[in-house]
Design an enzyme around this catalytic site. Structure first.
Site, PDB file in Angstrom:
ATOM      1  CD  GLU A  85      41.021  32.021  42.543  1.00 30.75           C
ATOM      2  OE1 GLU A  85      42.133  32.574  42.652  1.00 30.75           O
ATOM      3  OE2 GLU A  85      40.540  31.662  41.474  1.00 30.75           O
ATOM      4  CD  GLU A 116      34.928  52.753  34.609  1.00 39.51           C
ATOM      5  OE1 GLU A 116      34.735  51.531  34.413  1.00 39.51           O
ATOM      6  OE2 GLU A 116      35.735  53.435  33.960  1.00 39.51           O
TER       7      GLU A 116
END
Length: 303
Positions: A85, A116
């Site tokens: 963004e 992960e």
């Protein structure tokens, strides 16, 4: 480490929502909304730690460093989202704020099982982007124990850079590893263990604070206007016109003319309008002021 999961705050069962499966839709939503109200206060209590992180980010960016997020699952996606963004909102290079996720970009749409749990993958990804001591690495993990994030933070510490941990569990592993710990404690989730709910919301609020405040200090905002917005489509061209008009106190038509003369660079257009100067002089002013409009309006161009 896996044996400790049952003791995590984010894994506890929430007594207030034990019967949520028996409620009507509006009652469910009221309960979820009540739980969400806890998040803002939990983040507010962490403002001193968030401010410390922002000061380090600004210091790093001014010295040519970068802001790098690293996380797995929802936490990783939030980091990638916040990083992505920044270019359209603040006009920064897409390499200035980077989001890395366990499993790579494929994990943005589809869970990559086991990614992960791999500390080495984080190190490989950080080496691939050339992480250095100039950068700030922000590790994001609701549980505060994700091995991928742990590995990344340890690697960055070894380089001598600034490390920040964002978790929602007290006394977490990553808060002990990172140099700055941000720990909004939102309590047990409405659905036990679903950290995309309150924990995810808290993490996104913290990331919003970090990039917004850092970019304000980097001169990307004048007043409360996004003066480095990239006029890359019709909507953003119209937004740029309104920003220049509001910042310079001119009409939309006048703002359009200044933008056209400034090649649709809102900062240049604002300085040209307020100082009644050429684009060349506006460029000199902004360069001397390190891109901060408020300073550019008062610099001496005769020096």
């Amino acid at each position: 480490m896996a044996g400790n999961i049952e003791s995590l705050m984010t894994e506890q069962r929430n007594p207030k929502t034990e019967n949520i499966d028996q409620l009507r839709t509006t009652e469910m939503l009221q309960l979820l909304s009540d739980e969400d109200k806890i998040v803002a206060y939990a983040v507010e209590r962490e403002i001193p730690n968030i401010a410390m992180a922002i000061d380090k980010v600004v210091e790093s960016l001014r010295k040519g460093g970068r802001l790098v997020y690293i996380g797995a699952g929802t936490s990783g996606r939030l980091g990638v989202l916040d990083a992505s963004e920044c270019p359209p909102t603040f006009g920064v290079d897409e390499r200035l704020v980077i989001g890395l996720i366990a499993g790579g970009d494929r994990a943005l749409r589809k869970a990559i099982e086991g990614a992960e749990d791999d500390e080495e993958e984080a190190i490989k990804q950080l080496r691939a982007i050339g992480l250095s001591e100039k950068d700030v690495l922000v590790g994001i993990a609701a549980s505060g124990r994700t091995p991928y994030v742990v590995g990344g933070l340890k690697y960055a510490n070894g380089l001598g850079g600034t490390t920040v941990a964002i978790s929602c569990s007290p006394n977490s592993v990553i808060s002990d590893i990172a140099k700055i710990a941000i720990t909004p404690l939102v309590g047990p989730e409405a659905i036990a263990g679903s950290t995309r709910l309150k924990a995810g919301t808290a993490q996104k609020l913290v990331l919003n604070m970090i990039t917004t405040a850092a970019m304000i200090q980097m001169g990307k905002v004048y007043g409360n206007l996004m003066v480095d917005v990239q006029a890359s489509n019709v909507k953003l061209v119209e937004r740029a016109k309104r920003i220049v008009a509001q910042a310079a106190g001119v009409s939309i038509e006048q703002a359009k003319k200044f933008l056209e003369q400034a090649n649709y660079n809102p900062k240049l257009a604002i300085v040209m309008s307020k100082k009644a100067c050429t684009m060349e002089e506006a460029k000199i002013r902004l360069e001397k002021a390190q891109g901060v409009i408020r300073k550019a309006l008062s610099v001496d161009t005769e020096e």
